[in-house]
Design a protein around this motif. Sequence first.
Motif, PDB file in Angstrom:
ATOM      1  N   VAL A  42       0.892  -1.221  -0.034  1.00  0.00           N
ATOM      2  CA  VAL A  42       0.115  -0.032   0.178  1.00  0.00           C
ATOM      3  C   VAL A  42       0.824   1.125  -0.046  1.00  0.00           C
ATOM      4  O   VAL A  42       0.668   2.126  -0.714  1.00  0.00           O
ATOM      5  N   ALA A  92       1.134   3.993  -2.994  1.00  0.00           N
ATOM      6  CA  ALA A  92       0.821   5.458  -2.922  1.00  0.00           C
ATOM      7  C   ALA A  92       1.951   6.178  -3.245  1.00  0.00           C
ATOM      8  O   ALA A  92       1.950   7.247  -4.116  1.00  0.00           O
ATOM      9  N   CYS A  99      -5.631   4.105   5.230  1.00  0.00           N
ATOM     10  CA  CYS A  99      -4.904   3.513   4.392  1.00  0.00           C
ATOM     11  C   CYS A  99      -5.953   3.182   2.972  1.00  0.00           C
ATOM     12  O   CYS A  99      -5.311   4.103   1.970  1.00  0.00           O
ATOM     13  N   THR A 100      -6.814   3.074   3.095  1.00  0.00           N
ATOM     14  CA  THR A 100      -7.784   2.802   1.976  1.00  0.00           C
ATOM     15  C   THR A 100      -8.040   4.430   1.448  1.00  0.00           C
ATOM     16  O   THR A 100      -8.157   4.453   0.160  1.00  0.00           O
ATOM     17  N   LEU A 136      -5.274   5.716  -0.385  1.00  0.00           N
ATOM     18  CA  LEU A 136      -5.148   5.111  -1.955  1.00  0.00           C
ATOM     19  C   LEU A 136      -6.168   6.102  -2.800  1.00  0.00           C
ATOM     20  O   LEU A 136      -5.740   6.029  -3.939  1.00  0.00           O
ATOM     21  N   VAL A 186      -5.284   5.433  -6.963  1.00  0.00           N
ATOM     22  CA  VAL A 186      -4.681   4.197  -7.050  1.00  0.00           C
ATOM     23  C   VAL A 186      -6.010   3.419  -7.349  1.00  0.00           C
ATOM     24  O   VAL A 186      -6.966   3.133  -6.680  1.00  0.00           O
ATOM     25  N   VAL A 218      -7.618   0.049  -6.950  1.00  0.00           N
ATOM     26  CA  VAL A 218      -7.397  -1.025  -6.154  1.00  0.00           C
ATOM     27  C   VAL A 218      -8.191  -2.231  -6.584  1.00  0.00           C
ATOM     28  O   VAL A 218      -9.431  -2.230  -6.767  1.00  0.00           O
TER      29      VAL A 218
END
Length: 388
Positions: free
Chosen positions: A156, A160, A193-194, A197, A202, A204
């Motif tokens: 992760v 990033a 964190c999610t 991103l 990003v 995912v």
Amino acid sequence: MKRVVLLGGGYVTLHAYGAIVRRLRGELRRGEVEIVVVSADTVHNFHGFTGEVVAGLLPIGLTQTPLTEAMPKARVLHARVTHVDLAARTVQFTGGEIGYDALVVGTGGREPLDAVDGLAGNGLTLRGPGDLADLLQRVRVLDGPVVVVGGGLAGVELAAALAARAAQVVLVQSADRVVPALHAEQPRLAARCTRELARLGVDVRTGVRVDAVDDGSVTLSDGSVIATHVVLATTGQRAVALSGLDPLPRDAQGRLVTTRDLLVAPDVWSAGDAASVAHPRTGVPVTANALWAIKAGDQVGRNVVRALRGRTGKPFRYLGLGQAASFGVGRGVADLYGVPLTGWVAWLMRVGFFLRFMPSRARALQVPGELVRRSRVAEAPSRVVVPR
């Protein structure tokens, strides 16, 4: 003369060396003890700031210290270990052989690239000599997105960092969410964190795995194909296997199983990614990360000195500190003794901790200034010149 041989150029070797030197200054000066380092790499790679290097916030040179500079009282052999003879107490390497009175195995681990068809020939990692430089070279000219395989905390953070340098990034995670271990322990930090991103754009992909990798694409288990020439594997690690150590007990990840005082055989110690070290309180193997390798390396060095003086080793007693990740200057998450931290507090704590453990004080002193300068350049709006 007694000889201590340290295998590898990572945290375990560096900190075992430091503990030995602090306790045997007189013996080293008189030539009664020799320290020899055998490493396939010529530099110590400080991985704490890998995210900042990938994001373009730090030059790679600040995170690499020549082994001869980091360990000036050791004889450094740039070579690959080919065999360890426990009975003869010798180490064979490309170009020669050397005997030992004490041996430290700090050869670390590598991503198991053979688990995915084509990944070994087409995927990049960040654990081997020159790997980070190879990644930086590849992402200078991108043809399609960068695919990061593995959605743990390291994956992760790197996804990033790549996105921060304007790269299109696809993060592939076989579990149904990223950072699953962090979700179980610190759901608030996992959610942060999610969000980070998502902020960085990003792409995912969870609940799917990489089935195959070739020179120009990645095929996922759901049948989708991603055109790319840059694939980065952050799928965990498997201990580097050394010929001659095969009879020693290992765990499912191939790590050498240590005793409480970090022995794996008579006068042979191991720690870090190469070893399965039991937590002093729970008995569960500790996490394979830099902090545990540093602290276990310190204990290995102390126990080597005790053995050379005819004394028994002491058990490893470190209980842990936590974990952290960065998503840009002032943006971080940290778990400090079970207390969740985010934002500037987490980021500053992480930076301060890593500066403390950098092997080169001169390089460490340059890091804050570089972070400030380069972050300002990255955030500065482009200036449009209107002709008069």
